[in-house]
Scaffold this active site. Structure first.
Site: not given
Lengths: 258, 142
Positions: A73, A77, A111, A177, A215, A219
């Site tokens: 990288c 960069h 990339c 919710c 995450r 749910c």
């Protein structure tokens, strides 16, 4: 006299910040504000935040050549990572030459495949989480700033529709919710407003760092709905909607959550 | 026209695997099993975090469960507010009374989207479990 003036000035700043805190201007709450002081301290303290370990691993990966091109990288960069400042605040975005939005992880993998000629990193792998944590950390403390790209609008609208759609055996939507009942207690737990301010996030429940996708899947499992595959566009659409909803909120990655 | 026919076929297939219940007004007058439920078993179902799920949203007079929700009204006094027949419909499919309710439909399989594979075609509670919960809630009198 001077003292009185300073006192008055401080008082007015205090009153103004109190008004702000009480929602005079922005009523949105990061999950950070719903945590106890010990967890807040863990997030704030770079030596106590377990997510910072991943940031360090990411810094190493950032400098390590990979793939048939044998490029790191840093070769494009720069070594400091400072060129990545602000990047995480504006993802998902449409990469150059593409016509659909990519999240930050997909952009990192783009990339890898296009420039490093390496295999894409698997979802939730330590290396992908580390690189995204490293990139995201460069934007810590800055306000979330989705790009004003009109091509994103239809994807964001589909994300909003997904957010509002009931699904699963429990027949609940995200909005039921996290919009309509945020702040109330689900069993003993305060329902957060679900702002994606700190991803990838170190969740104590996971005992590791995880992505927003992970995450969201938690749910979906909770409402007994079928999870989308990790490479599904639905997650990107939901993230587009959520990042717009959190526009201007301070970015916290890597955040700590219970 | 063909679309309509297809829709009707799909709707017919989507008819709940759960046994049809007779709704009268805001109630289901007869037991889903033909038998009365058991209030003791019903209490255990209500208290269970992965069976009844009730205390995730409701609070109730079940002292040993310390973490109770406040998204929905307390279950205390439910037996004074509602008859067993009314409680039964509210548990089976509360959306029949309020389309915007967040109360899950405990005894319906139709009209649900993207249900996880392991729950497809299954109701949240069995008919007997619904009757047990009805029997327990009926005992909660002010």
């Amino acid at each position: 006299m001077m003292r009185l003036r300073i006192g008055l000035c401080l008082a007015s700043v205090f009153v103004a910040s109190l008004a702000l805190a009480q929602g005079g201007i922005d009523k949105r709450r990061s999950g950070y504000q719903d945590m106890g002081p010990s967890l807040q301290k863990m997030q704030d303290d770079g030596t106590a935040n377990p997510g910072m370990l991943f940031v360090q691993l990411g810094a190493q990966a950032w400098a390590t050549p990979a793939g048939a091109a044998n490029k790191a990288c840093v070769d494009c960069h720069g070594a400091s990572g400072a060129t990545m400042k602000g990047v995480a605040l504006r993802y998902p975005a449409i990469p150059e030459g593409a016509d659909t939005p990519a999240d930050l992880e997909a952009r990192i993998n783009l990339c890898r495949t296009a420039n490093q000629k390496a295999a894409p990193l698997p979802p939730e792998s330590r290396e992908l989480l580390s690189l995204s944590a490293y990139v995201a950390h460069q934007s810590r403390g800055q306000p979330i700033a989705p790009p004003d790209d009109p091509r994103l609008a239809p994807f964001r609208e589909r994300g909003a529709a997904l957010w509002a759609a009931r699904q699963g055996q429990l027949n609940l939507s995200c909005a039921a919710c996290h919009d309509d009942n945020a702040g109330k207690k689900l069993a003993g737990v305060t329902i957060p407003e679900a702002h994606p301010t700190g991803y990838p996030v170190y969740r104590l429940e996971w005992q590791t760092l995880g992505s927003l996708k992970r995450r969201l899947r938690n749910c979906l499992v909770g409402i007994r709905a079928e999870s989308y595959a990790y490479d599904s566009p639905e997650y990107v659409m939901l993230e587009l909607f959520l990042m717009e909803r959190a526009r201007g909120m301070a970015f916290e990655a890597p955040a700590v959550r219970p | 026209m063909w679309n309509l026919a297809l829709l009707l076929v799909v709707l017919a297939l989507a008819v709940p695997a759960a046994r049809a219940q007779q709704v009268v007004g805001d109630a289901i007058p007869t037991s889903l099993t033909g038998q009365p439920g058991d209030a003791g078993r019903g209490r255990a179902i209500v208290a269970s975090r992965n069976l009844g799920l009730c205390l995730l949203c409701h609070s109730g007079p079940i002292a040993e469960e310390r973490f109770q929700g406040n998204l929905a009204p307390s279950l205390a006094g439910a037996g004074s507010r509602w008859s067993e027949e009314q409680l039964r419909l509210r548990i089976v499919d509360g959306a029949r009374l309020n389309p915007d309710t967040i109360m899950p439909p405990y005894y319906r399989t139709g009209g649900l989207q993207r249900v996880a594979r392991n729950f497809q075609g299954k109701t949240i509670l069995s008919a007997g479990q619904v009757e047990d919960v009805v029997a327990y809630l009926a005992t909660l009198r002010d």
